[in-house]
Design a protein around this motif. Sequence first.
Motif, PDB file in Angstrom:
ATOM      1  N   GLY A 111       0.826  -1.194   0.000  1.00 55.67           N
ATOM      2  CA  GLY A 111       0.000   0.000   0.000  1.00 55.67           C
ATOM      3  C   GLY A 111       0.862   1.246   0.000  1.00 55.67           C
ATOM      4  N   LYS A 112       0.264   2.361   0.379  1.00 57.14           N
ATOM      5  CA  LYS A 112       0.986   3.633   0.455  1.00 57.14           C
ATOM      6  C   LYS A 112       0.580   4.376   1.720  1.00 57.14           C
ATOM      7  CE  LYS A 112       2.328   4.975  -4.160  1.00 57.14           C
ATOM      8  NZ  LYS A 112       3.737   4.827  -4.015  1.00 57.14           N
ATOM      9  N   TRP A 113       1.528   5.051   2.318  1.00 54.51           N
ATOM     10  CA  TRP A 113       1.307   5.978   3.415  1.00 54.51           C
ATOM     11  C   TRP A 113       2.029   7.255   3.009  1.00 54.51           C
ATOM     12  CZ3 TRP A 113       4.828   8.148   7.068  1.00 54.51           C
ATOM     13  CH2 TRP A 113       4.214   8.858   8.111  1.00 54.51           C
ATOM     14  N   ASN A 114       1.293   8.354   2.882  1.00 53.41           N
ATOM     15  CA  ASN A 114       1.830   9.565   2.255  1.00 53.41           C
ATOM     16  C   ASN A 114       2.347   9.154   0.874  1.00 53.41           C
ATOM     17  OD1 ASN A 114       1.050  11.099   4.448  1.00 53.41           O
ATOM     18  ND2 ASN A 114       3.077  11.189   5.347  1.00 53.41           N
ATOM     19  N   THR A 115       3.621   9.260   0.620  1.00 57.28           N
ATOM     20  CA  THR A 115       4.159   8.821  -0.677  1.00 57.28           C
ATOM     21  C   THR A 115       5.028   7.570  -0.530  1.00 57.28           C
ATOM     22  OG1 THR A 115       6.081  10.266  -0.418  1.00 57.28           O
ATOM     23  CG2 THR A 115       4.162  11.189  -1.570  1.00 57.28           C
ATOM     24  N   TYR A 116       5.022   6.956   0.625  1.00 63.64           N
ATOM     25  CA  TYR A 116       5.926   5.851   0.925  1.00 63.64           C
ATOM     26  C   TYR A 116       5.237   4.493   0.773  1.00 63.64           C
ATOM     27  CZ  TYR A 116       8.321   9.806   3.010  1.00 63.64           C
ATOM     28  OH  TYR A 116       8.907  11.029   3.216  1.00 63.64           O
ATOM     29  N   ALA A 117       6.005   3.497   0.378  1.00 62.33           N
ATOM     30  CA  ALA A 117       5.486   2.132   0.241  1.00 62.33           C
ATOM     31  C   ALA A 117       5.252   1.527   1.625  1.00 62.33           C
ATOM     32  CB  ALA A 117       6.468   1.267  -0.545  1.00 62.33           C
ATOM     33  N   THR A 118       4.122   0.847   1.764  1.00 63.23           N
ATOM     34  CA  THR A 118       3.800   0.158   3.007  1.00 63.23           C
ATOM     35  C   THR A 118       3.511  -1.309   2.717  1.00 63.23           C
ATOM     36  OG1 THR A 118       1.427   0.598   2.870  1.00 63.23           O
ATOM     37  CG2 THR A 118       2.784   2.230   4.029  1.00 63.23           C
ATOM     38  N   MET A 136       4.563  -2.279   7.861  1.00 63.95           N
ATOM     39  CA  MET A 136       5.924  -1.819   7.594  1.00 63.95           C
ATOM     40  C   MET A 136       5.866  -0.645   6.626  1.00 63.95           C
ATOM     41  SD  MET A 136       7.784  -5.517   7.234  1.00 63.95           S
ATOM     42  CE  MET A 136       6.484  -6.213   6.241  1.00 63.95           C
ATOM     43  N   ILE A 137       6.784   0.293   6.809  1.00 60.81           N
ATOM     44  CA  ILE A 137       6.864   1.468   5.951  1.00 60.81           C
ATOM     45  C   ILE A 137       8.315   1.618   5.520  1.00 60.81           C
ATOM     46  CG2 ILE A 137       6.507   3.960   5.799  1.00 60.81           C
ATOM     47  CD1 ILE A 137       4.513   3.521   8.223  1.00 60.81           C
ATOM     48  N   LEU A 138       8.537   1.675   4.209  1.00 63.91           N
ATOM     49  CA  LEU A 138       9.879   1.842   3.658  1.00 63.91           C
ATOM     50  C   LEU A 138      10.077   3.305   3.303  1.00 63.91           C
ATOM     51  CD1 LEU A 138      12.531   0.513   2.708  1.00 63.91           C
ATOM     52  CD2 LEU A 138      11.434   0.178   0.480  1.00 63.91           C
ATOM     53  N   ILE A 139      11.038   3.934   3.965  1.00 64.76           N
ATOM     54  CA  ILE A 139      11.369   5.327   3.706  1.00 64.76           C
ATOM     55  C   ILE A 139      12.867   5.406   3.445  1.00 64.76           C
ATOM     56  CG2 ILE A 139      11.390   7.687   4.603  1.00 64.76           C
ATOM     57  CD1 ILE A 139       8.989   6.927   6.343  1.00 64.76           C
ATOM     58  N   GLY A 140      13.223   5.696   2.213  1.00 65.10           N
ATOM     59  CA  GLY A 140      14.633   5.716   1.833  1.00 65.10           C
ATOM     60  C   GLY A 140      15.204   4.320   1.961  1.00 65.10           C
ATOM     61  N   SER A 141      16.245   4.194   2.772  1.00 67.06           N
ATOM     62  CA  SER A 141      16.843   2.869   2.992  1.00 67.06           C
ATOM     63  C   SER A 141      16.380   2.250   4.315  1.00 67.06           C
ATOM     64  CB  SER A 141      18.371   2.966   2.982  1.00 67.06           C
ATOM     65  OG  SER A 141      18.832   3.739   4.080  1.00 67.06           O
ATOM     66  N   LYS A 142      15.450   2.908   5.009  1.00 65.46           N
ATOM     67  CA  LYS A 142      15.001   2.410   6.313  1.00 65.46           C
ATOM     68  C   LYS A 142      13.623   1.765   6.229  1.00 65.46           C
ATOM     69  CE  LYS A 142      17.627   5.499   9.289  1.00 65.46           C
ATOM     70  NZ  LYS A 142      17.541   6.477  10.390  1.00 65.46           N
ATOM     71  N   MET A 143      13.505   0.614   6.872  1.00 71.86           N
ATOM     72  CA  MET A 143      12.228  -0.073   7.015  1.00 71.86           C
ATOM     73  C   MET A 143      11.790   0.094   8.460  1.00 71.86           C
ATOM     74  SD  MET A 143       9.805  -1.876   5.609  1.00 71.86           S
ATOM     75  CE  MET A 143      10.419  -2.766   4.188  1.00 71.86           C
ATOM     76  N   TYR A 144      10.623   0.711   8.653  1.00 74.72           N
ATOM     77  CA  TYR A 144      10.021   0.871   9.968  1.00 74.72           C
ATOM     78  C   TYR A 144       8.934  -0.189  10.079  1.00 74.72           C
ATOM     79  CZ  TYR A 144      12.359   5.377   9.756  1.00 74.72           C
ATOM     80  OH  TYR A 144      13.299   6.368   9.647  1.00 74.72           O
ATOM     81  N   SER A 145       9.091  -1.095  11.007  1.00 74.65           N
ATOM     82  CA  SER A 145       8.146  -2.195  11.175  1.00 74.65           C
ATOM     83  C   SER A 145       7.415  -2.019  12.501  1.00 74.65           C
ATOM     84  CB  SER A 145       8.888  -3.529  11.158  1.00 74.65           C
ATOM     85  OG  SER A 145       8.006  -4.591  11.366  1.00 74.65           O
ATOM     86  N   LEU A 146       6.095  -1.936  12.428  1.00 72.23           N
ATOM     87  CA  LEU A 146       5.255  -1.793  13.610  1.00 72.23           C
ATOM     88  C   LEU A 146       4.476  -3.080  13.778  1.00 72.23           C
ATOM     89  CD1 LEU A 146       3.783   1.708  12.727  1.00 72.23           C
ATOM     90  CD2 LEU A 146       5.881   1.202  13.996  1.00 72.23           C
ATOM     91  N   SER A 147       4.435  -3.605  14.990  1.00 75.50           N
ATOM     92  CA  SER A 147       3.662  -4.826  15.214  1.00 75.50           C
ATOM     93  C   SER A 147       2.879  -4.720  16.518  1.00 75.50           C
ATOM     94  CB  SER A 147       4.565  -6.065  15.241  1.00 75.50           C
ATOM     95  OG  SER A 147       5.448  -6.017  16.323  1.00 75.50           O
TER      96      SER A 147
END
Length: 170
Positions: A111-118, A136-147
Amino acid sequence: MKKTYYLLLFVLMSASVKAQTGWITQNLDEKLSIKFPAQPQKTTKNGVDIYTVREPDSMAYSATIIDYKVVLHLDSAALAPMKGNQQFANQLRAGIASKKTNYTFGDITIGKWNTYATYSMSASENINKDTLLIQMILIGSKMYSLSCRIPANMTTKNNEVFFGSFGILK
């Protein structure tokens, strides 16, 4: 009778609002924040930052930051063509499933959150039937994973508060 009913309704609504305002905003890095129901514990393993809260009712919340540039030597330019690819998403799912062998995972959704891949998915624990929700949200080279782990037979909206509180710092 109506006055008692309205008073009770007001008290319940006030308690509900108060519970949600007690959440603590945690900056994950210089760019992003998330709200936890209590102060999270931070640990770092192999260059990966992990923030965790485990509640007395067995609910658990976690935010993990993986910098693929540091961990896998993949920068944002290398990740850009892969981020919308289902095969990449399936590899993310397989990687998590390989570490959580006691869970049965459903499909992963891009999916998308703002302009970022989720990337979103859920899993069911095989014995206790707890539910694990992952975003999970991929921003640049960082993956933010929420669980969020929800115990079996528990109904809550706190996972929506948690996932919905992800924010960009200015």
